[in-house]
Write a protein that holds these residues in place. Structure first.
Motif, mmCIF file in Angstrom:
data_model
loop_
_atom_site.group_PDB
_atom_site.id
_atom_site.type_symbol
_atom_site.label_atom_id
_atom_site.label_comp_id
_atom_site.label_asym_id
_atom_site.label_seq_id
_atom_site.Cartn_x
_atom_site.Cartn_y
_atom_site.Cartn_z
ATOM 1 N N HIS A 9 0.863 -1.068 0.192
ATOM 2 C CA HIS A 9 0.049 0.069 0.103
ATOM 3 C C HIS A 9 0.848 1.220 0.064
ATOM 4 C CE1 HIS A 9 -2.339 -2.997 2.464
ATOM 5 N NE2 HIS A 9 -3.085 -3.011 1.134
ATOM 6 N N ASP A 12 3.690 1.843 3.181
ATOM 7 C CA ASP A 12 4.073 0.869 3.859
ATOM 8 C C ASP A 12 5.578 0.919 3.694
ATOM 9 O OD1 ASP A 12 2.004 -0.459 4.561
ATOM 10 O OD2 ASP A 12 1.862 -1.609 2.737
ATOM 11 N N TYR A 111 0.351 -8.987 8.910
ATOM 12 C CA TYR A 111 -1.197 -8.812 9.695
ATOM 13 C C TYR A 111 -2.320 -8.631 8.274
ATOM 14 C CZ TYR A 111 -1.876 -3.711 8.782
ATOM 15 O OH TYR A 111 -1.897 -2.711 7.954
ATOM 16 N N HIS A 115 -0.316 -7.534 2.200
ATOM 17 C CA HIS A 115 1.334 -7.442 2.577
ATOM 18 C C HIS A 115 1.783 -8.932 2.224
ATOM 19 C CE1 HIS A 115 1.217 -3.917 5.633
ATOM 20 N NE2 HIS A 115 0.512 -3.707 4.659
HETATM 21 ZN ZN ZN Z 1 -0.010 -1.746 4.140
#
Ligand code: ZN
Length: 240
Positions: A9, A12, A111, A115
């Protein structure tokens, strides 16, 4: 040297390795930041189209702070899958840069599913980018780049093997992160009740404690990809 950092994203990469990328840039290396998804769900205040556009601009501003080039891949936020289209796109991004060293999320250890899948696609594309009969827009790579994984959010399930002292670039990292105004300003507090900026600072301090280097106040942590072909001495690619 050419450095290519992938993030699922927008923000990140800045959050996890902004300080390390700023060090590479300061040392005169070419830095590229590839963002897999468009960040289109990161708001309670804008439409998907609006927030994707805002986040693209924010990512551009953050990259420009260190003279990095932004590669906007444009997959839908939270709906990135490992399929033919995404694999070919990741391969082509690597071929377009021809990096010496790459950074990414660790596959299936964080999480968030974007990712996890970004990490897996980078791991997969790392070798496939040098396979001639897989055709994409850019020419096949002559070598397989070294790949490092950066820390998970909260440094959960992640014990770094290498640390980079970012005390001298922490302020730049912070400024890069602050470019993502829509995220640290609204989204993260609205959605999760936390300040991402505080989290990033806390994590950098904790990693400095782990590193245990005198004078190191902030650090970032990494593991090297163990998949074949292992590149002997690749850790030396990290900036000093
Ligand atoms: Zn992210």
């Amino acid at each position: 040297m050419k450095v290519l950092a992938f993030g699922a994203h927008p923000d990140d990469v800045e959050f996890q390795i902004g300080g390390t990328l700023a060090k590479y840039a300061n040392q005169g290396h070419e830095v590229y930041i590839a963002v897999a998804t468009d960040g289109c769900i990161g708001s309670y205040r804008h439409t998907k189209e609006e927030i994707a556009q805002i986040r693209h601009k924010e990512a551009q501003n953050a990259a420009e702070l260190i003279g990095a080039k932004l590669i906007w891949m444009g997959f839908e936020d939270e709906f990135l899958f490992d399929n033919r289209e995404s694999r070919l796109k990741f391969i082509d991004v690597i071929r377009s840069v021809r990096p010496d060293v790459m950074f990414s999320h660790e596959p299936y250890n964080d999480y968030n599913q974007d990712h996890d899948i970004t990490g897996y696609l980078v791991f997969t594309a790392r070798i496939l980018s040098s396979v001639k009969l897989i055709e994409t827009e850019h020419e096949v790579c002559a070598k397989v780049p070294a790949l490092f994984y950066y820390t998970t959010l909260g440094i959960i399930n992640f014990v770094p093997e290498y640390y980079v002292d970012i005390t001298d670039t922490f302020e730049t990292k912070k400024q890069m992160f602050l470019c993502h105004e829509s995220q640290h300003g609204d989204w993260c507090r609205d959605a999760f009740g936390v300040s991402y900026l505080e989290m990033s600072e806390n994590e950098s301090r904790l990693l400095a404690t782990q590193a245990g280097t005198p004078g190191c106040s902030y650090a970032e942590g990494f593991k090297i990809c163990k998949g074949w072909p292992t590149i002997a001495g690749a850790y030396k690619l990290l900036p000093q």
